[in-house]
Scaffold this active site. Structure first.
Site, PDB file in Angstrom:
ATOM      1  N   SER A 218     -17.903  70.177  49.401  1.00 23.37           N
ATOM      2  CA  SER A 218     -18.192  68.742  49.518  1.00 23.37           C
ATOM      3  C   SER A 218     -17.080  67.948  48.846  1.00 23.37           C
ATOM      4  O   SER A 218     -16.000  68.487  48.605  1.00 23.37           O
ATOM      5  CB  SER A 218     -19.560  68.436  48.902  1.00 23.37           C
ATOM      6  OG  SER A 218     -19.956  67.128  49.242  1.00 23.37           O
ATOM      7  N   ASN A 219     -17.313  66.690  48.535  1.00 20.22           N
ATOM      8  CA  ASN A 219     -16.297  65.886  47.857  1.00 20.22           C
ATOM      9  C   ASN A 219     -16.971  64.878  46.923  1.00 20.22           C
ATOM     10  O   ASN A 219     -18.192  64.823  46.847  1.00 20.22           O
ATOM     11  CB  ASN A 219     -15.395  65.188  48.885  1.00 20.22           C
ATOM     12  CG  ASN A 219     -16.190  64.264  49.788  1.00 20.22           C
ATOM     13  OD1 ASN A 219     -16.693  63.251  49.343  1.00 20.22           O
ATOM     14  ND2 ASN A 219     -16.335  64.656  51.058  1.00 20.22           N
ATOM     15  N   HIS A 220     -16.162  64.080  46.238  1.00 18.25           N
ATOM     16  CA  HIS A 220     -16.692  63.221  45.162  1.00 18.25           C
ATOM     17  C   HIS A 220     -17.290  61.900  45.626  1.00 18.25           C
ATOM     18  O   HIS A 220     -17.655  61.072  44.798  1.00 18.25           O
ATOM     19  CB  HIS A 220     -15.577  62.894  44.165  1.00 18.25           C
ATOM     20  CG  HIS A 220     -15.133  64.068  43.358  1.00 18.25           C
ATOM     21  ND1 HIS A 220     -15.987  64.759  42.546  1.00 18.25           N
ATOM     22  CD2 HIS A 220     -13.920  64.674  43.247  1.00 18.25           C
ATOM     23  CE1 HIS A 220     -15.326  65.731  41.951  1.00 18.25           C
ATOM     24  NE2 HIS A 220     -14.074  65.711  42.374  1.00 18.25           N
ATOM     25  N   SER A 221     -17.361  61.636  46.925  1.00 24.61           N
ATOM     26  CA  SER A 221     -17.846  60.316  47.364  1.00 24.61           C
ATOM     27  C   SER A 221     -19.281  60.084  46.878  1.00 24.61           C
ATOM     28  O   SER A 221     -20.148  60.949  46.998  1.00 24.61           O
ATOM     29  CB  SER A 221     -17.805  60.244  48.889  1.00 24.61           C
ATOM     30  OG  SER A 221     -18.498  59.102  49.319  1.00 24.61           O
TER      31      SER A 221
END
Ligand code: C5P
Length: 407
Positions: A218-221
């Site tokens: 996933s990512n930090h958004s």
């Protein structure tokens, strides 16, 4: 009088709560109250105990045509002055003048008078008009408090520069009543349903790409920017479908949320909803790659290295761009280098009407925080906005969307 009515047309019938604190500039609150009443607004006034030394409750009660509220309860009969119902009644809470002391208390959540408890429970827009001596205004403590309040969405009517009650001259004079009245008029005008009848899709948050039943990519958004845009669109009357990756954020009032996890799920939900929409705002941070095979059981660790083969996901924005017709499409670009050039090329490639560029190099921009610093780019050029709360950035983006959808 007729000209005041026209100048502040958005105020007719609106409920304005005026908070007055202990400053010499309190005399200007009388004029402000009169302007609002002439424009057809209903006004209630809450004062701090010290404010009564600067302007009498009798003056304010006469001008507002309502009893003045100072204490938590009426000492004569014990009737409770409910800060919650005051906050609910108000379409806008305007604290003018706002002293350094009250701003500091607001910033830290102190609740030792009715004006402050009302601030903490108010859900309507809050406006402050600071008034103080130039050194108090310039002090780092005051500036930090104002910054904190702005970040939380409090609107600030900047003080003017000129002669101060102390005899000194500088920045700290409360803005003139006409300026504050116009500011509130504009704010409440934005509250009109300018996007009624328009259907918009907003994608927000990060996607989650499963590796096995336990792990994912996933990512930090955080989704905050997309949620703020969805909220602002709905506040202006649009019918909003928010297609959201996993977040803990509350659904903004009036917004329909569709929960998705992976990029593939987001693709299906978004492309499916686009046919009947007037436009889409692509705010989500969608994974570009996903594991080619998802293990049905937890992958056991071995001694050596391991490799996960990834395949490309489908680009949702590009797909909508290809089938957009005369619908509106707004994109985002988060870049770390050669920002404008990359954003320009995405604008063309994905057929966006405009693109919102965030650079991770700018302090206060990007993930998780409550502020953002963006540049809006279209085919006519670019507009660099200063650092603002994500709520304010959302309002500026939605101003553009409104311009494009209602022209
Ligand atoms: O190419 P890049 O991912 O940087 O483009 C960012 C823009 O494209 C954003 O508006 C994002 O929401 C959108 N996008 C998308 N689907 C993808 C990848 C990006 O909608 N698979």
């Amino acid at each position: 009088m007729a000209s005041e009515k026209a100048a502040y047309a958005a105020l007719a019938g609106r409920h304005i709560l005026l908070g007055i604190t202990g400053s010499i500039a309190a005399y200007k609150a009388a004029m402000l109250c009169r302007l609002w009443r002439t424009a057809g607004a209903e006004v209630q006034v809450v004062m701090t105990p010290l404010a009564k030394q600067f302007i009498t409750p009798l003056t304010m009660a006469t001008l507002s045509k309502n009893p003045i509220l100072v204490e938590f309860f009426n000492p004569e009969n014990g009737a409770w002055n409910s800060h919650v119902s005051l906050g609910e009644w108000a379409d806008c809470y305007v604290i003018a003048p706002a002293t350094a002391n009250t701003l500091a208390k607001m910033a830290t959540g102190v609740a030792d008078n009715l004006l402050l408890t009302t601030y903490l429970s108010a859900r309507c827009p809050v406006v402050v008009a600071p008034a103080m001596d130039l050194d108090m205004y310039a002090h780092e403590a005051t500036q930090q408090n104002l910054h904190t309040l702005a970040r939380r969405g409090v609107r600030i009517v900047e003080p003017g520069t000129g002669e101060l009650a102390s005899g000194l001259s500088g920045k700290g004079r409360m803005a003139e009543p006409e300026e504050i009245a116009a500011f509130v008029n504009e704010l409440l005008d934005g509250g009109r349903k300018t996007l009624a009848g328009k259907r918009l899709i907003v994608t927000a948050g990060a996607t989650i790409e499963a590796i096995d039943p336990v792990r994912f990519i996933s990512n930090h958004s955080s989704g905050k920017m997309g949620y703020a845009i969805a909220g602002e669109l709905a506040a202006r009357g649009a019918e909003v479908t928010l297609i959201s990756g996993r977040t803990a954020l509350p659904v903004p009032p009036g917004v329909k949320r569709v929960d998705v996890l992976s990029a593939d799920e987001m693709y299906e939900a978004t492309v499916g909803a686009f046919d009947t929409a007037d436009g889409a705002v692509m705010c989500a941070a969608v994974a570009d790659y996903t594991p080619e095979n998802v293990s049905q059981t937890k992958i056991k660790k071995g001694d050596g290295e391991m490799y996960i083969r990834l395949r490309r996901t489908r680009d949702i924005a590009a797909e909508l761009g290809a089938r957009k017709g005369n619908r509106l499409l707004v994109g985002f670009a988060l870049e770390t280098d050669d920002e404008e050039a990359h954003a320009q090329s995405k604008l063309e490639k994905k057929n966006f009407d405009f693109i919102v560029l965030n650079s991770l190099r700018d302090a206060g921009a990007g993930f998780r925080g409550d502020t953002n610093k963006v540049t809006l780019i279209d085919r006519a050029g670019s507009e660099e906005l200063p650092l603002m709360s994500k709520r304010e950035v959302a309002a500026r983006i939605v101003d553009r969307i409104e311009g494009l959808l209602t022209r």
